[in-house]
Design a protein around this motif. Structure first.
Motif, PDB file in Angstrom:
ATOM      1  N   UNK A  75      41.084  36.353  34.372  1.00 47.63           N
ATOM      2  CA  UNK A  75      41.016  36.061  32.936  1.00 47.63           C
ATOM      3  C   UNK A  75      39.666  35.437  32.563  1.00 47.63           C
ATOM      4  N   UNK A  76      39.227  34.496  33.389  1.00 45.08           N
ATOM      5  CA  UNK A  76      37.938  33.851  33.094  1.00 45.08           C
ATOM      6  C   UNK A  76      36.784  34.836  33.247  1.00 45.08           C
ATOM      7  N   UNK A  77      36.777  35.567  34.343  1.00 46.04           N
ATOM      8  CA  UNK A  77      35.694  36.522  34.571  1.00 46.04           C
ATOM      9  C   UNK A  77      35.633  37.572  33.467  1.00 46.04           C
ATOM     10  N   UNK A  78      36.791  38.083  33.055  1.00 47.22           N
ATOM     11  CA  UNK A  78      36.817  39.103  32.001  1.00 47.22           C
ATOM     12  C   UNK A  78      36.177  38.581  30.720  1.00 47.22           C
ATOM     13  N   UNK A  79      36.535  37.380  30.331  1.00 48.82           N
ATOM     14  CA  UNK A  79      35.991  36.813  29.100  1.00 48.82           C
ATOM     15  C   UNK A  79      34.499  36.524  29.234  1.00 48.82           C
ATOM     16  N   UNK A  80      34.084  36.028  30.378  1.00 47.78           N
ATOM     17  CA  UNK A  80      32.669  35.696  30.550  1.00 47.78           C
ATOM     18  C   UNK A  80      31.818  36.952  30.718  1.00 47.78           C
ATOM     19  N   UNK A 113      40.128  43.903  40.712  1.00 46.20           N
ATOM     20  CA  UNK A 113      41.318  44.473  40.064  1.00 46.20           C
ATOM     21  C   UNK A 113      41.866  43.553  38.978  1.00 46.20           C
ATOM     22  N   UNK A 114      41.960  42.264  39.264  1.00 47.62           N
ATOM     23  CA  UNK A 114      42.479  41.313  38.270  1.00 47.62           C
ATOM     24  C   UNK A 114      41.547  41.201  37.072  1.00 47.62           C
ATOM     25  N   UNK A 115      40.253  41.286  37.322  1.00 47.37           N
ATOM     26  CA  UNK A 115      39.293  41.213  36.220  1.00 47.37           C
ATOM     27  C   UNK A 115      39.410  42.442  35.328  1.00 47.37           C
ATOM     28  N   UNK A 116      39.570  43.604  35.925  1.00 52.38           N
ATOM     29  CA  UNK A 116      39.763  44.829  35.138  1.00 52.38           C
ATOM     30  C   UNK A 116      41.024  44.705  34.294  1.00 52.38           C
ATOM     31  N   UNK A 117      42.115  44.280  34.906  1.00 49.88           N
ATOM     32  CA  UNK A 117      43.379  44.148  34.174  1.00 49.88           C
ATOM     33  C   UNK A 117      43.248  43.143  33.027  1.00 49.88           C
ATOM     34  N   UNK A 118      42.611  42.019  33.299  1.00 44.97           N
ATOM     35  CA  UNK A 118      42.425  41.004  32.263  1.00 44.97           C
ATOM     36  C   UNK A 118      41.547  41.531  31.135  1.00 44.97           C
ATOM     37  N   UNK A 119      40.534  42.293  31.493  1.00 42.07           N
ATOM     38  CA  UNK A 119      39.641  42.846  30.482  1.00 42.07           C
ATOM     39  C   UNK A 119      40.402  43.808  29.559  1.00 42.07           C
TER      40      UNK A 119
END
Length: 160
Positions: A75-80, A113-119
């Motif tokens: 979630x953090x990586x996606x937003x940043x 994978x989690x960053x893609x999903x969060x994005x």
């Protein structure tokens, strides 16, 4: 923030560490606050790189206390990534450090994978935005990290 040395880095460090171990609403507020400060130019890329790099590097330690740590990090990586204080090649370089420590780890791939999903979950980004962030300008870094075949599989699974 500009008159105190390393103030921005400290703000990001303290808040991202807190975001790994707090309630969802608090985490969302922290991410939003840091995002706004970045968008307004009050925090810079260099303020984010070390704290977020540390979270990636030590993600396996966070999972012991917080089973959803990969989701929180994503979630953090996606937003940043969205506010452009971090980028996918940088993230891949940080994830590569996990593989240096343990060549068999699946943690590096799980961060991606989690960053893609969060994005994909961010209203202003969605699947099309995720495809753009993880697209051609990031392909080489993702292929280096995951291997070309595995990256092709991930794209087919997650970016459709």
């Amino acid at each position: 923030l500009s008159s105190t040395p390393n103030a921005g880095l400290t703000v990001v460090q303290v808040n991202t560490d807190s975001a790994m171990d707090c309630k969802d609403a608090e985490r969302d507020a922290i991410i939003e606050m840091l995002s706004i400060l970045a968008e307004k130019g009050k925090l810079s890329r260099s303020d984010f790189e070390t704290p977020m790099g540390d979270l990636i590097e030590f993600i396996d330690s966070f999972v012991i206390d917080s089973p959803r740590a990969f989701k929180y990090l994503g979630d953090m990586l996606a937003e940043f990534l969205r506010v452009k204080v971090l980028d996918v090649p940088w993230m891949c370089r940080q994830c590569a450090k996990l593989k240096e420590l343990d060549p068999d780890t699946k943690s590096a791939e799980r961060v991606i994978l989690e960053t893609i999903e969060s994005m994909k979950e961010i209203d202003s980004v969605g699947i099309d935005g995720a495809k753009s962030f993880f697209g051609s300008s990031s392909e080489a870094a993702l292929e280096t990290l995951l291997g070309a075949d595995r990256w092709s599989e991930v794209k087919a699974e997650k970016l459709v």
